[in-house]
Design a protein around this motif. Structure first.
Motif, short mmCIF file in Angstrom:
data_model
loop_
_atom_site.label_atom_id
_atom_site.label_comp_id
_atom_site.label_asym_id
_atom_site.label_seq_id
_atom_site.Cartn_x
_atom_site.Cartn_y
_atom_site.Cartn_z
N ALA A 157 33.38 38.49 64.13
CA ALA A 157 31.43 40.10 64.56
C ALA A 157 30.20 39.03 63.78
CB ALA A 157 31.54 41.22 63.66
N ASP A 158 29.06 39.72 63.56
CA ASP A 158 27.81 39.45 63.41
C ASP A 158 27.64 39.17 61.80
OD1 ASP A 158 27.26 40.19 66.23
OD2 ASP A 158 26.05 42.19 65.68
N ASP A 159 28.62 40.02 60.99
CA ASP A 159 28.81 39.80 59.87
C ASP A 159 29.45 39.62 58.82
OD1 ASP A 159 30.96 41.66 60.24
OD2 ASP A 159 29.80 43.48 58.74
N GLY A 160 30.24 38.32 60.18
CA GLY A 160 31.20 37.71 59.15
C GLY A 160 31.85 36.60 60.25
N MET A 161 32.58 35.84 59.57
CA MET A 161 32.91 34.44 60.01
C MET A 161 34.25 34.31 61.49
SD MET A 161 32.48 30.79 57.52
CE MET A 161 32.70 30.20 58.28
N SER A 162 34.55 34.06 62.37
CA SER A 162 35.86 34.05 63.11
C SER A 162 36.97 33.48 62.59
CB SER A 162 35.22 33.97 64.47
OG SER A 162 35.04 32.24 64.64
N GLU A 163 37.69 34.04 62.89
CA GLU A 163 38.92 32.98 62.33
C GLU A 163 38.51 32.12 62.42
OE1 GLU A 163 43.19 34.07 62.78
OE2 GLU A 163 43.34 32.42 64.66
N ARG A 164 37.79 31.01 63.94
CA ARG A 164 37.60 29.34 63.92
C ARG A 164 37.33 29.40 63.02
NH1 ARG A 164 41.54 26.53 66.09
NH2 ARG A 164 40.85 25.41 63.95
N GLU A 165 36.26 29.74 62.97
CA GLU A 165 34.99 29.66 61.85
C GLU A 165 35.63 29.20 60.41
OE1 GLU A 165 30.72 30.09 62.85
OE2 GLU A 165 32.18 31.64 62.06
N LEU A 166 36.62 29.73 59.90
CA LEU A 166 37.16 30.45 58.65
C LEU A 166 38.39 29.07 58.83
CD1 LEU A 166 38.28 33.72 58.24
CD2 LEU A 166 36.61 32.39 57.08
N LEU A 167 39.37 28.63 59.76
CA LEU A 167 40.27 27.77 59.78
C LEU A 167 39.73 26.27 59.95
CD1 LEU A 167 42.60 28.87 62.88
CD2 LEU A 167 43.17 29.12 60.00
N ASP A 168 38.84 26.12 60.57
CA ASP A 168 37.89 24.97 60.12
C ASP A 168 37.44 24.46 58.31
OD1 ASP A 168 38.37 24.80 63.26
OD2 ASP A 168 36.20 24.92 63.74
N LEU A 169 36.74 25.95 58.27
CA LEU A 169 36.17 25.76 56.89
C LEU A 169 37.01 25.67 55.45
CD1 LEU A 169 33.74 25.58 55.02
CD2 LEU A 169 33.62 27.77 55.20
N TYR A 170 38.15 25.76 55.82
CA TYR A 170 38.96 25.52 54.83
C TYR A 170 40.46 25.12 55.36
CZ TYR A 170 36.80 29.36 52.13
OH TYR A 170 35.71 30.00 51.52
N ALA A 171 40.27 23.86 56.46
CA ALA A 171 41.72 23.34 56.59
C ALA A 171 42.57 22.85 56.24
CB ALA A 171 40.74 22.54 58.49
N ASP A 172 42.19 22.68 55.06
CA ASP A 172 43.26 22.05 53.99
C ASP A 172 43.69 23.13 53.22
OD1 ASP A 172 41.18 22.60 52.66
OD2 ASP A 172 41.18 21.30 50.66
N ARG A 173 43.89 24.23 53.48
CA ARG A 173 44.28 25.01 53.28
C ARG A 173 45.20 26.28 54.57
NH1 ARG A 173 40.27 26.67 48.43
NH2 ARG A 173 40.12 24.28 47.01
N VAL A 174 44.56 26.47 54.92
CA VAL A 174 45.10 27.25 56.09
C VAL A 174 45.31 27.07 57.20
CG1 VAL A 174 43.31 28.23 56.38
CG2 VAL A 174 44.97 29.39 56.87
#
Length: 206
Positions: free
Chosen positions: A17-34
């Motif tokens: 959504a406009d006010d948050g990160m996509s799942e793909r972005e979160l997976l990339d950002l926290y790749a060592d944890r999720v």
């Protein structure tokens, strides 16, 4: 919900959504944890090094037991993951403790209090009634989450709920007016007084 509308809704969640990160972005950002071991399995690596998994069932969207799970947020302090599980005409959120994997079901995505000790979940759904309409306040405790307040039996819906301070939640009461077939709004507050969450107008909550 029509199948094609559900598909559009799920694509929105995946893209973000406009006010948050996509799942793909979160997976990339926290790749060592999720990570996802496959399209239907989300894996979270806990502080202990153990892994907890969440599985969905992405059958065709017209199947009654269809559900899809998405990673929608992470709060580094207090090590909290937020998941959203969507069904054909319903959805709920899952708050996951990143330390031990304990989790609870919430009625909305959480908003943390200014002092970082509580989570507010507020959801308005007075017309369709497909999701729980009301409030939850979760207190963060050493072993996870404690439901400190809940009311999902309101005749009006809370909109734009925010923390005014550590002990005050302000929002707009959104109510259907059968006479005019329109909606009315008025301000509302939920106050933490003497260790109890107290409505500003108790009679309006009955």
């Amino acid at each position: 919900m029509k199948p094609f509308l559900l598909v559009l809704f799920l694509l929105t969640l995946q893209l973000g959504a406009d006010d948050g990160m996509s799942e793909r972005e979160l997976l990339d950002l926290y790749a060592d944890r999720v990570f996802r071991s496959d399209d239907s399995t989300l894996c979270i690596v806990l502080s202990s090094g153990d892994t907890v998994t969440f599985v969905d069932d992405r059958k065709p969207v017209y199947m009654e037991d269809y559900n899809a799970l998405f990673l929608v947020d992470r709060l580094p302090e207090p090590n909290l993951w937020v998941l959203e599980r969507d069904y054909i005409e319903y959805r709920h959120w899952i708050l996951v403790n990143g330390s031990d994997g304990s989790n609870v079901q919430a009625i909305a995505a959480p908003v943390m209090s200014p002092d970082g000790t509580r989570l507010l979940c507020a959801n308005e759904d007075i017309m369709a009634g497909f999701t729980d309409n009301g409030f939850q306040v979760w207190k963060l405790v050493p072993d996870g989450f404690m439901l400190e307040f809940e009311d999902i039996s309101l005749q009006w819906g809370p909109k734009d709920a925010i923390w005014e301070d550590d002990h005050t939640i302000v929002f707009v009461k959104y109510e259907f007016d059968a006479g005019s077939y329109g909606f009315t709004t008025r301000p509302g507050k939920l106050l933490f007084v003497d260790s109890v969450w107290t409505p500003d107008d108790p009679a309006d909550w009955e």
